[in-house]
Scaffold this active site. Structure first.
Site, PDB file in Angstrom:
ATOM      1  N   ARG A 251       0.763  -1.149  -0.071  1.00  0.00           N
ATOM      2  CA  ARG A 251       0.149  -0.018  -0.223  1.00  0.00           C
ATOM      3  C   ARG A 251       0.742   1.262  -0.139  1.00  0.00           C
ATOM      4  O   ARG A 251       1.741   1.221   0.665  1.00  0.00           O
ATOM      5  CB  ARG A 251      -1.014   0.128   1.133  1.00  0.00           C
ATOM      6  CG  ARG A 251      -2.175  -0.871   1.031  1.00  0.00           C
ATOM      7  CD  ARG A 251      -3.022  -0.452   0.050  1.00  0.00           C
ATOM      8  NE  ARG A 251      -4.227  -1.206  -0.004  1.00  0.00           N
ATOM      9  CZ  ARG A 251      -4.322  -1.999  -0.966  1.00  0.00           C
ATOM     10  NH1 ARG A 251      -3.247  -2.508  -1.886  1.00  0.00           N
ATOM     11  NH2 ARG A 251      -5.803  -2.840  -1.045  1.00  0.00           N
ATOM     12  N   ASP A 275       4.659   0.114  -7.435  1.00  0.00           N
ATOM     13  CA  ASP A 275       3.304  -0.176  -8.055  1.00  0.00           C
ATOM     14  C   ASP A 275       2.237   0.781  -7.084  1.00  0.00           C
ATOM     15  O   ASP A 275       1.345   0.678  -7.865  1.00  0.00           O
ATOM     16  CB  ASP A 275       3.251  -1.625  -7.849  1.00  0.00           C
ATOM     17  CG  ASP A 275       2.015  -1.801  -8.593  1.00  0.00           C
ATOM     18  OD1 ASP A 275       2.011  -1.629  -9.924  1.00  0.00           O
ATOM     19  OD2 ASP A 275       0.980  -2.390  -8.070  1.00  0.00           O
ATOM     20  N   GLU A 280      -2.539   8.631  -5.790  1.00  0.00           N
ATOM     21  CA  GLU A 280      -2.857   8.091  -6.995  1.00  0.00           C
ATOM     22  C   GLU A 280      -4.192   8.493  -7.769  1.00  0.00           C
ATOM     23  O   GLU A 280      -5.233   8.692  -6.897  1.00  0.00           O
ATOM     24  CB  GLU A 280      -3.058   6.409  -7.001  1.00  0.00           C
ATOM     25  CG  GLU A 280      -1.906   5.702  -6.198  1.00  0.00           C
ATOM     26  CD  GLU A 280      -2.157   4.217  -6.209  1.00  0.00           C
ATOM     27  OE1 GLU A 280      -3.370   3.609  -6.556  1.00  0.00           O
ATOM     28  OE2 GLU A 280      -1.319   3.457  -5.486  1.00  0.00           O
ATOM     29  N   HIS A 299      -0.377   0.922 -10.079  1.00  0.00           N
ATOM     30  CA  HIS A 299      -1.060  -0.105  -9.451  1.00  0.00           C
ATOM     31  C   HIS A 299      -1.886  -1.129 -10.090  1.00  0.00           C
ATOM     32  O   HIS A 299      -2.854  -1.654  -9.947  1.00  0.00           O
ATOM     33  CB  HIS A 299      -2.323   0.708  -8.672  1.00  0.00           C
ATOM     34  CG  HIS A 299      -2.773   0.134  -7.451  1.00  0.00           C
ATOM     35  ND1 HIS A 299      -3.086   0.966  -6.261  1.00  0.00           N
ATOM     36  CD2 HIS A 299      -2.820  -1.074  -6.874  1.00  0.00           C
ATOM     37  CE1 HIS A 299      -3.565   0.142  -5.167  1.00  0.00           C
ATOM     38  NE2 HIS A 299      -3.462  -1.148  -5.737  1.00  0.00           N
ATOM     39  N   SER A 301       0.319  -4.440 -10.137  1.00  0.00           N
ATOM     40  CA  SER A 301       1.457  -5.693 -10.120  1.00  0.00           C
ATOM     41  C   SER A 301       0.548  -7.110 -10.186  1.00  0.00           C
ATOM     42  O   SER A 301       1.127  -7.929 -10.371  1.00  0.00           O
ATOM     43  CB  SER A 301       2.204  -5.525  -8.875  1.00  0.00           C
ATOM     44  OG  SER A 301       1.368  -5.572  -7.621  1.00  0.00           O
TER      45      SER A 301
END
Length: 341
Positions: A251, A275, A280, A299, A301
């Site tokens: 996170r 990632d 975001e 984001h 992966s």
């Protein structure tokens, strides 16, 4: 199963539905999002309702027995929570449930499950890929290719390098297995030390600082909880080797971004593969975009072709268990914030 009476909605006190009564399932999606694949299979088992904001939740929650959540806008669910008069169970279509939790849910009787297991292998593949990209300097090769520049270099061996996986749960264990397969040495960090064949050793949280100083790669696979938020800050980066790389597939808020940027610029750590981020989407003018020792993805992966249908199928499996009065899998400890088994 012990005898138990049906209530007015055909639900046994143990959670099993009357065979002639369909449960009511509300699916919370993002506004304008297409319905998840596999909804026809769900409609065969349940009365399906859709919601995407507070107003639609207030309309759909009365009488709802189960929620399937694909959009984690906790402010809407928390605001509409008083309308949830029959709700027994919420299923989150993600491994992390931090964005779903709010006090009334945590303290109440509604159970929560998550998508543990769906993304483990693909996330592990991503982590192994980034380790090998760093070891073989693929970012440098791609920059040289873009400039049509031929430049021979020596690169590192991955074999024998120590990988510290912070969060030795389901995802962390899969990462460890792939790392071991190529000769890396995976160590884990968990709440308590334990014996685990996937790892060289699993250490307790109290050993984090010491282990950071021994690792060539540090992988964040921990959920976001009050204990992990901001865990990787300036102090943590000072504890790492100057040659170490950080990989975050957990996170974004586990990492203090400004402290990471300072550590990358000063050479306190050698690189990062990210990632997930505190913010975001990452703004176009963010300094991380232009740092040559950083690998970034959006984001993604764990996302593989067909992952949305896989999430629905997993929910349907658990719904079948619930309707039969069987124990569901991936039950989340709401106080801890993750599925502990």
């Amino acid at each position: 199963m012990p005898d138990c009476k049906l209530d007015a909605h055909g639900i046994h006190s143990g959670g099993q539905m009357n065979q002639n009564t369909k449960p009511v399932v509300t699916v919370l999606t993002a506004p304008g999002e297409q319905e998840p694949p596999g909804m026809d299979a769900l409609r065969a088992r349940a009365e399906v309702r859709f919601a995407w904001d507070e107003a639609t939740l207030n309309n759909t929650l009365p009488g709802t027995n189960v929620m399937m959540v694909t959009d984690f806008r906790t402010e809407a669910l928390a605001a509409a929570w008083p309308s949830a008069d029959r709700l027994e169970w919420i299923h989150a279509t993600s491994a992390g449930v931090d964005a779903l939790m709010f006090p009334a849910l945590i303290d109440g009787d509604v159970t929560v499950t998550n998508a543990r297991g769906i993304f483990d292998r693909t996330i592990a593949e991503y982590v192994l890929c980034t380790i090998l990209m760093f070891a073989k300097d693929f970012p440098g090769s791609m920059r040289l290719q873009a400039r049509h520049e031929w430049k021979h270099r020596d690169t590192e061996r991955a074999e024998g390098q120590q990988v510290l996986i912070v969060g030795a749960g389901s995802i962390g264990g899969q990462i460890a297995r792939l790392c071991k397969a190529v000769g890396l040495k995976p160590h884990g960090i968990a709440r308590k030390p334990r014996q685990d064949d996937d790892f060289v050793a699993v250490h307790g949280n109290d050993d984090l600082t010491e282990q950071l100083g021994l690792a060539d790669y540090v992988v964040i696979a921990a959920p976001l909880t009050p204990q992990t938020e901001g865990l990787f800050n300036a102090k943590a980066f000072k504890s790492m080797r100057n040659s170490a790389r950080l990989i975050n597939i957990g996170r974004g808020p586990v990492v203090k971004t400004d402290d990471l940027i300072d550590a990358l610029k000063s050479g306190e750590i050698a690189g990062a593969a990210l990632d997930v981020f505190e913010e975001e989407p990452l703004p176009a003018d963010h300094p991380l975009w232009d740092m040559e020792n950083v690998i970034m993805t959006a984001h993604m992966s764990g996302d593989f072709i067909g992952w949305k249908r896989a999430l629905t199928d997993q929910f349907l499996d658990n719904l079948d268990r619930w309707q039969k009065g069987q124990e569901r899998f991936n039950l989340v400890d709401k106080k801890l914030g993750y599925a502990s088994k």
